[in-house]
Design a protein around this motif. Structure first.
Motif, PDB file in Angstrom:
ATOM      1  N   UNK A  40      -7.060  11.635   0.487  1.00 42.93           N
ATOM      2  CA  UNK A  40      -5.927  10.777   0.185  1.00 42.93           C
ATOM      3  C   UNK A  40      -6.378   9.643  -0.730  1.00 42.93           C
ATOM      4  N   UNK A  41      -5.480   9.210  -1.592  1.00 40.95           N
ATOM      5  CA  UNK A  41      -5.750   8.083  -2.489  1.00 40.95           C
ATOM      6  C   UNK A  41      -4.788   6.960  -2.144  1.00 40.95           C
ATOM      7  N   UNK A  42      -5.321   5.745  -2.000  1.00 48.69           N
ATOM      8  CA  UNK A  42      -4.494   4.571  -1.710  1.00 48.69           C
ATOM      9  C   UNK A  42      -4.262   3.772  -2.976  1.00 48.69           C
ATOM     10  N   UNK A  43      -3.022   3.360  -3.152  1.00 48.68           N
ATOM     11  CA  UNK A  43      -2.645   2.467  -4.249  1.00 48.68           C
ATOM     12  C   UNK A  43      -2.263   1.117  -3.656  1.00 48.68           C
ATOM     13  N   UNK A  44      -2.724   0.061  -4.284  1.00 46.69           N
ATOM     14  CA  UNK A  44      -2.347  -1.298  -3.896  1.00 46.69           C
ATOM     15  C   UNK A  44      -1.603  -1.912  -5.073  1.00 46.69           C
ATOM     16  N   UNK A  84       0.819  -1.212   0.000  1.00 46.73           N
ATOM     17  CA  UNK A  84       0.000   0.000   0.000  1.00 46.73           C
ATOM     18  C   UNK A  84       0.854   1.266   0.000  1.00 46.73           C
ATOM     19  N   UNK A  85       0.467   2.221  -0.811  1.00 49.89           N
ATOM     20  CA  UNK A  85       0.997   3.581  -0.766  1.00 49.89           C
ATOM     21  C   UNK A  85      -0.199   4.523  -0.720  1.00 49.89           C
ATOM     22  N   UNK A  86      -0.232   5.402   0.276  1.00 51.50           N
ATOM     23  CA  UNK A  86      -1.332   6.356   0.405  1.00 51.50           C
ATOM     24  C   UNK A  86      -0.775   7.758   0.150  1.00 51.50           C
ATOM     25  N   UNK A 100      -3.834  15.604  -4.384  1.00 48.97           N
ATOM     26  CA  UNK A 100      -3.284  16.557  -5.357  1.00 48.97           C
ATOM     27  C   UNK A 100      -2.056  16.000  -6.075  1.00 48.97           C
ATOM     28  N   UNK A 101      -1.489  14.917  -5.557  1.00 49.17           N
ATOM     29  CA  UNK A 101      -0.304  14.311  -6.177  1.00 49.17           C
ATOM     30  C   UNK A 101      -0.654  13.164  -7.126  1.00 49.17           C
ATOM     31  N   UNK A 102      -1.954  12.908  -7.325  1.00 48.08           N
ATOM     32  CA  UNK A 102      -2.350  11.799  -8.197  1.00 48.08           C
ATOM     33  C   UNK A 102      -3.137  12.332  -9.401  1.00 48.08           C
ATOM     34  N   UNK A 119      -5.824   0.676   6.488  1.00 44.46           N
ATOM     35  CA  UNK A 119      -4.679   1.452   6.006  1.00 44.46           C
ATOM     36  C   UNK A 119      -5.066   2.912   5.807  1.00 44.46           C
ATOM     37  N   UNK A 120      -6.252   3.141   5.271  1.00 46.00           N
ATOM     38  CA  UNK A 120      -6.717   4.506   5.045  1.00 46.00           C
ATOM     39  C   UNK A 120      -6.898   5.254   6.362  1.00 46.00           C
TER      40      UNK A 120
END
Length: 203
Positions: A75-79, A9-11, A15-17, A137-138
């Motif tokens: 925030x946006x989470x990437x898996x 996971x990366x959260x 604004x960065x996505x 995680x969020x």
């Protein structure tokens, strides 16, 4: 179903996505229709606005694709590098409809104009990633984000889930109580049978 591990996971601040990544998380069901405007749109209900209006508002609020933006609304989470989850976290004052909701204020004497108290109002997990613990995680990620942006405290208004009782995804957009509890939030009130107010004070 395999639980999502921390290493996967990366959260990232929204604004960065890319805007397309956030919309991939939302899909076309409840979240895709609301565009996280339930607590933002003034008036009776968010459906009083058009989908285009809600999308434009969210795009402005998140500042997706603008890494040097001074603020963002979540925030946006990437898996494994796939966009998979969203959580709305901002100063509590950013949510006009929260001011008139009974749940945050019942049995409390909070200053509704205190901009140093932040709030988590919504969680969305993309279809295909649900039921694998991403909300945990969020919930954890909101703490560091709010603190780094100067929050004095952070609140959430989650739902208590019961084993064997089905809850629709739309109902659970406020997040599950257990995710915030495990992240270190403490319960401050229990205003309804199914809802609690959780909080972390940063001191």
């Amino acid at each position: 179903m395999q639980v999502i591990e921390e290493s996967q996971v990366a959260v990232v601040p929204a604004n960065e996505v890319l805007w397309e990544d956030l919309q991939a998380v939302f899909g076309t069901a409840d979240a895709g229709q609301c565009q996280c405007q339930r607590f933002k749109i003034r008036g009776w209900i968010w459906r009083d606005s058009t989908l285009d209006e809600r999308m434009t508002r969210l795009q402005d609020e998140t500042a997706c694709g603008t890494p040097d933006a001074p603020s963002t609304s979540g925030l946006v989470a990437y898996v494994d590098d796939e966009p998979a989850g969203w959580v709305a976290v901002e100063p509590r004052t950013a949510y006009p409809k929260l001011r008139t909701s009974r749940i945050p204020w019942a049995d409390r004497s909070e200053d509704k104009d205190d901009e140093s108290v932040w709030a988590v109002t919504c969680m969305t997990v993309r279809k295909g990633f649900r039921g694998r613990g991403l909300t945990y995680h969020l919930a954890r990620a909101t703490i560091a984000h709010a603190r780094s942006r100067g929050a004095r405290a952070l609140e959430a208004y989650p739902m208590l889930t019961q084993p064997g009782k089905t809850i629709t995804w739309g109902e659970l957009h406020v997040g599950p109580h257990q995710a915030f509890e495990e992240a270190g939030f403490r319960q401050v009130t229990h205003p309804t049978l199914r809802r609690t107010v959780m909080r972390i004070d940063f001191g």
